[in-house]
Design an enzyme around this catalytic site. Sequence first.
Site, PDB file in Angstrom:
ATOM      1  N   TYR A  85      -2.508  14.428  -1.101  1.00 53.17           N
ATOM      2  CA  TYR A  85      -2.325  12.961  -1.134  1.00 53.17           C
ATOM      3  C   TYR A  85      -0.846  12.703  -0.918  1.00 53.17           C
ATOM      4  CZ  TYR A  85      -3.081   8.251  -3.185  1.00 53.17           C
ATOM      5  OH  TYR A  85      -3.158   6.899  -3.417  1.00 53.17           O
ATOM      6  N   ARG A  91      -1.356   0.584   9.185  1.00 48.06           N
ATOM      7  CA  ARG A  91      -0.189   0.665   8.277  1.00 48.06           C
ATOM      8  C   ARG A  91      -0.455   1.808   7.312  1.00 48.06           C
ATOM      9  NH1 ARG A  91       0.103   1.412   3.353  1.00 48.06           N
ATOM     10  NH2 ARG A  91      -0.524  -0.507   2.353  1.00 48.06           N
ATOM     11  N   LYS A 150      -8.065   9.949  -0.058  1.00 50.04           N
ATOM     12  CA  LYS A 150      -8.497   9.039  -1.140  1.00 50.04           C
ATOM     13  C   LYS A 150      -9.872   9.465  -1.661  1.00 50.04           C
ATOM     14  CE  LYS A 150      -5.282   5.606  -0.968  1.00 50.04           C
ATOM     15  NZ  LYS A 150      -4.622   4.879  -2.035  1.00 50.04           N
ATOM     16  N   GLU A 183      -8.498   0.202   3.302  1.00 49.21           N
ATOM     17  CA  GLU A 183      -7.248   0.908   3.009  1.00 49.21           C
ATOM     18  C   GLU A 183      -6.293   0.836   4.191  1.00 49.21           C
ATOM     19  OE1 GLU A 183      -7.076   2.683  -0.154  1.00 49.21           O
ATOM     20  OE2 GLU A 183      -4.955   2.574   0.391  1.00 49.21           O
ATOM     21  N   ASP A 184      -5.060   0.542   3.893  1.00 46.36           N
ATOM     22  CA  ASP A 184      -3.954   0.666   4.854  1.00 46.36           C
ATOM     23  C   ASP A 184      -4.168  -0.096   6.165  1.00 46.36           C
ATOM     24  OD1 ASP A 184      -2.889   2.109   2.793  1.00 46.36           O
ATOM     25  OD2 ASP A 184      -2.441   3.889   3.957  1.00 46.36           O
ATOM     26  N   ASP A 240      -7.846  -1.828  -1.510  1.00 47.93           N
ATOM     27  CA  ASP A 240      -7.101  -1.002  -2.461  1.00 47.93           C
ATOM     28  C   ASP A 240      -5.618  -1.367  -2.485  1.00 47.93           C
ATOM     29  OD1 ASP A 240      -6.764   1.160  -4.237  1.00 47.93           O
ATOM     30  OD2 ASP A 240      -6.110   2.436  -2.584  1.00 47.93           O
ATOM     31  N   ASP A 241      -5.042  -1.682  -1.346  1.00 46.05           N
ATOM     32  CA  ASP A 241      -3.593  -1.943  -1.300  1.00 46.05           C
ATOM     33  C   ASP A 241      -3.237  -3.251  -1.985  1.00 46.05           C
ATOM     34  OD1 ASP A 241      -2.737   0.387   0.303  1.00 46.05           O
ATOM     35  OD2 ASP A 241      -4.208  -0.473   1.666  1.00 46.05           O
ATOM     36  N   ASN A 246       5.524   4.389  -0.508  1.00 45.27           N
ATOM     37  CA  ASN A 246       5.118   5.766  -0.212  1.00 45.27           C
ATOM     38  C   ASN A 246       5.382   6.081   1.255  1.00 45.27           C
ATOM     39  OD1 ASN A 246       3.970   6.233  -2.805  1.00 45.27           O
ATOM     40  ND2 ASN A 246       2.213   5.009  -2.217  1.00 45.27           N
ATOM     41  N   ASN A 271       0.664   4.568  -8.979  1.00 44.56           N
ATOM     42  CA  ASN A 271      -0.087   4.728  -7.727  1.00 44.56           C
ATOM     43  C   ASN A 271      -1.525   4.317  -7.977  1.00 44.56           C
ATOM     44  OD1 ASN A 271      -1.775   6.140  -5.642  1.00 44.56           O
ATOM     45  ND2 ASN A 271       0.277   6.647  -4.916  1.00 44.56           N
TER      46      ASN A 271
HETATM   47  N1  LIG Z   1       2.230   2.688  -5.158  1.00 42.76           N
HETATM   48  C1  LIG Z   1       1.102   2.343  -4.625  1.00 42.76           C
HETATM   49  O1  LIG Z   1       0.022   2.557  -5.186  1.00 42.76           O
HETATM   50  C2  LIG Z   1       1.103   1.656  -3.309  1.00 42.76           C
HETATM   51  C3  LIG Z   1       2.211   1.635  -2.533  1.00 42.76           C
HETATM   52  N2  LIG Z   1       2.179   0.992  -1.331  1.00 42.76           N
HETATM   53  C4  LIG Z   1       3.367   1.110  -0.502  1.00 42.76           C
HETATM   54  O2  LIG Z   1       3.982  -0.150  -0.381  1.00 42.76           O
HETATM   55  C5  LIG Z   1       4.655  -0.214   0.857  1.00 42.76           C
HETATM   56  C6  LIG Z   1       4.337  -1.546   1.497  1.00 42.76           C
HETATM   57  O3  LIG Z   1       2.955  -1.634   1.764  1.00 42.76           O
HETATM   58  P1  LIG Z   1       2.341  -3.024   2.298  1.00 42.76           P
HETATM   59  O4  LIG Z   1       2.761  -4.130   1.423  1.00 42.76           O
HETATM   60  O5  LIG Z   1       0.904  -2.829   2.499  1.00 42.76           O
HETATM   61  O6  LIG Z   1       3.073  -3.115   3.702  1.00 42.76           O
HETATM   62  P2  LIG Z   1       3.413  -4.402   4.531  1.00 42.76           P
HETATM   63  O7  LIG Z   1       3.794  -3.936   5.875  1.00 42.76           O
HETATM   64  O8  LIG Z   1       2.322  -5.394   4.365  1.00 42.76           O
HETATM   65  O9  LIG Z   1       4.717  -4.999   3.773  1.00 42.76           O
HETATM   66  C7  LIG Z   1       6.001  -4.470   3.858  1.00 42.76           C
HETATM   67  C8  LIG Z   1       6.955  -5.540   3.375  1.00 42.76           C
HETATM   68  O10 LIG Z   1       8.262  -5.003   3.346  1.00 42.76           O
HETATM   69  C9  LIG Z   1       9.118  -5.930   3.997  1.00 42.76           C
HETATM   70  N3  LIG Z   1      10.289  -5.279   4.564  1.00 42.76           N
HETATM   71  C10 LIG Z   1      10.385  -4.498   5.658  1.00 42.76           C
HETATM   72  N4  LIG Z   1      11.666  -4.174   5.887  1.00 42.76           N
HETATM   73  C11 LIG Z   1      12.383  -4.774   4.922  1.00 42.76           C
HETATM   74  C12 LIG Z   1      13.770  -4.827   4.625  1.00 42.76           C
HETATM   75  N5  LIG Z   1      14.680  -4.195   5.377  1.00 42.76           N
HETATM   76  N6  LIG Z   1      14.181  -5.547   3.567  1.00 42.76           N
HETATM   77  C13 LIG Z   1      13.272  -6.206   2.799  1.00 42.76           C
HETATM   78  N7  LIG Z   1      11.946  -6.186   3.021  1.00 42.76           N
HETATM   79  C14 LIG Z   1      11.520  -5.477   4.080  1.00 42.76           C
HETATM   80  C15 LIG Z   1       8.265  -6.552   5.076  1.00 42.76           C
HETATM   81  O11 LIG Z   1       8.878  -7.748   5.513  1.00 42.76           O
HETATM   82  P3  LIG Z   1       8.177  -8.738   6.583  1.00 42.76           P
HETATM   83  O12 LIG Z   1       7.080  -9.405   5.810  1.00 42.76           O
HETATM   84  O13 LIG Z   1       9.276  -9.658   6.934  1.00 42.76           O
HETATM   85  O14 LIG Z   1       7.701  -7.868   7.695  1.00 42.76           O
HETATM   86  C16 LIG Z   1       6.975  -6.764   4.299  1.00 42.76           C
HETATM   87  O15 LIG Z   1       7.035  -7.946   3.553  1.00 42.76           O
HETATM   88  C17 LIG Z   1       4.215   1.005   1.641  1.00 42.76           C
HETATM   89  O16 LIG Z   1       5.248   1.969   1.612  1.00 42.76           O
HETATM   90  C18 LIG Z   1       3.037   1.522   0.909  1.00 42.76           C
HETATM   91  O17 LIG Z   1       2.941   2.917   0.978  1.00 42.76           O
HETATM   92  C19 LIG Z   1       1.085   0.305  -0.889  1.00 42.76           C
HETATM   93  C20 LIG Z   1      -0.054   0.302  -1.628  1.00 42.76           C
HETATM   94  C21 LIG Z   1      -0.147   1.043  -2.859  1.00 42.76           C
HETATM   95  C1  LIG Z   2      -0.995   4.487  -2.274  1.00 46.01           C
HETATM   96  C2  LIG Z   2      -1.377   3.628  -1.173  1.00 46.01           C
HETATM   97  O1  LIG Z   2      -2.491   3.156  -1.117  1.00 46.01           O
HETATM   98  C3  LIG Z   2      -0.423   3.317  -0.147  1.00 46.01           C
HETATM   99  O2  LIG Z   2       0.728   3.727  -0.247  1.00 46.01           O
HETATM  100  O3  LIG Z   2      -0.819   2.640   0.795  1.00 46.01           O
HETATM  101 MG   LIG Z   3      -2.968   2.374   0.753  1.00 50.76          MG
END
Ligand SMILES: NC(=O)C1=CN([C@@H]2O[C@H](COP(=O)(O)OP(=O)(O)OC[C@H]3O[C@@H](n4cnc5c(N)ncnc54)[C@H](OP(=O)(O)O)[C@@H]3O)[C@@H](O)[C@H]2O)C=CC1
Ligand SMILES: CC(=O)C(=O)O
Ligand SMILES: [Mg+2]
Length: 586
Positions: free
Chosen positions: A100, A152, A170, A241-242, A262-263, A406, A450
């Site tokens: 993972y 993504r 997953k 997912e993603d 999930d996200d 991540n 996570n």
């Molecule tokens: N810990 C966990 O369980 C989980 C972690 N994640 C992680 O969260 C992260 C984001 O996922 P997700 O929300 O789905 O992705 P998205 O692509 O939907 O969102 C990313 C966000 O980050 C912003 N961003 C990008 N570059 C910058 C920067 N330089 N400064 C500030 N903000 C910035 C984007 O801005 P803009 O809107 O302007 O493009 C957007 O709002 C991933 O790395 C994912 O792995 C996700 C799900 C679960």
């Molecule tokens: C953990 C997870 O779902 C993600 O990073 O997208």
């Molecule tokens: Mg995910």
Amino acid sequence: MSQNQTLARPGPPPRQLSTTSGDYDSSNPPDVRKYLGTYGLTPPAVESFDVQAQRCLRLLAMKPTPIEKFQYLTHLRATNVHLFYRLLSENIKELTPLIYTPTVGEACVRWHEIFTQPEGMYLSYTDRGHLRQILDNWPYKVEITVLTDGSRILGLGDLGVNGMGIPVGKLALYTACAGIRPEATLPLTLDLGTNNKALREDPLYMGARVPKISAEEEKEFLDELMAALTDKWPSIVIQFEDFKNPFPSLERYQNTYAMFNDDVQGTGAVIVGGFINAVKASGVPAKDHRAIFLGAGSAGVGVAKQIVEFFIKEGLTEEEARRKFWFVDSNGLVTSDRGDKLADHKVYFARNDNNGRQYQSLLRLIDFVRPTILMGLSTIGGAFNTDILQRMAKLNDRPIIFPLSNPSSKSECTFEEAVHNTDGRCLFASGSPFPSLEYGEKLLTPGQGNNMYVFPGIGLGAILSEAVSVTQDMIYASAESLSTSLNKQEVADGWLYPDIRRIREVSVIVTRGVIRAAQQNGVDRAVKLRSLNDEQLDAYIKERMYDPHQERDIVGGEAAQLLTSGTNGYTNGVNGITNGVSGAHL
Ligand SMILES: NC(=O)C1=CN([C@@H]2O[C@H](COP(=O)(O)OP(=O)(O)OC[C@H]3O[C@@H](n4cnc5c(N)ncnc54)[C@H](OP(=O)(O)O)[C@@H]3O)[C@@H](O)[C@H]2O)C=CC1
Ligand SMILES: CC(=O)C(=O)O
Ligand SMILES: [Mg+2]
């Protein structure tokens, strides 16, 4: 070949010995091997699990890089599924980072290079109109699917069908953490084009070499898919997912199908689960917290919405709760007068109290807001630099620092950085795992925020309750249940999340909470579970969980009995999952 021929339903399902049964398991006694027709196909010794596990761990240690370890474990799952899950469940803390996050991230980036065998289903945009028919090619009865379009993958961007590593990873956790039988899981990757030009042009890429289809085309495709999945397997639970933009499908399907994202929802729940404990440990009452979120995407907004719900339960009005969040995206602080058109999901949290001032610098925003909480869901590795962490330490006795992106390379800071720059005072959780750290006299252990702490229980709860939909109350119940799942020692040590090695116990607690919420919402079809008290319900959940340790415990005499009983799971391609008696080894 004509399309009809391509899509024609095959004859009997393929006899997938290795992936569902462990037929070549060297713990089988000779008479079982004879019955299976595998006598002579394994080395003569009848080996205990311990001996086999020892060999696996040695082999794993010989692999010099995480990706080679990933490949070895993939091979093990394909050739001896029960041994793989025994090994995983007994070494969950050590092996999860290999199957993972973070290793699965590298595996997805390189999926087209390292691919050796299919481990799930692929459905392409050109297959539309035939999706239901194609699902018939899957030979097992599915209880849960994780599906992605690869657009993504973690914080690594659009990886097209290379994203298959995520559903596979997953679902392996579903089996290891919540005991959903391996053959009842379906990893599903949608080949809807990719905007990753380098991949499209790579000769080894295995998906359609076209840009990602439009939102409207995706909607029509998903409409057909959701109907096809539930027609084929009426009580299937579907985890999205993603997806780059997960909101339209969540809104469209959440009341009609047993699905969740999930996200947005799983991440929201897992962070609330740890956050409830962080708020207690911070000594600051809920009403006095202020949060800056770096990243306003699906995960960021999903987390904040669930925390709003928590604040409301703590006595705040919705408006007071909503005003506790300052979001930063790639254009700076999200405000209603920034001059760009905000994506729909950002509008709810857009600030209008910025007096026309726009903030690009996170540090300056911290000085303005004086937050108690800093969350990272931005995909920007290292964004919480020394200055930012030290400022949080200056403002708070116990700053809440959650770098959640991540894989590890995208984490906004490491545990070590957070500890050193806050004099060891931070309340910390990261999306990917970091090692424990000696600090002064103490050994500090990071939390792992996570969604793997909750999605297994959400999925199992939805399956066992036979939920017609996955309600917001079921998601919130997973968060609350998680927050109560820490044992006395974990609480005494100030942990925010339980030890990952207890994940199966934790999943039972989460599953129970999810089932109870389904019952309260009246979306459960398994009405017989309503009359069970909590103890009975826990016993029922545990009984329904696949335990790889039970799969190989056949000795000669029993094997002979089974030989004559004729209970052979292979005749219909589905083993004994439905009655809780595994026929997989027969
Ligand atoms: N810990 C966990 O369980 C989980 C972690 N994640 C992680 O969260 C992260 C984001 O996922 P997700 O929300 O789905 O992705 P998205 O692509 O939907 O969102 C990313 C966000 O980050 C912003 N961003 C990008 N570059 C910058 C920067 N330089 N400064 C500030 N903000 C910035 C984007 O801005 P803009 O809107 O302007 O493009 C957007 O709002 C991933 O790395 C994912 O792995 C996700 C799900 C679960
Ligand atoms: C953990 C997870 O779902 C993600 O990073 O997208
Ligand atoms: Mg995910």
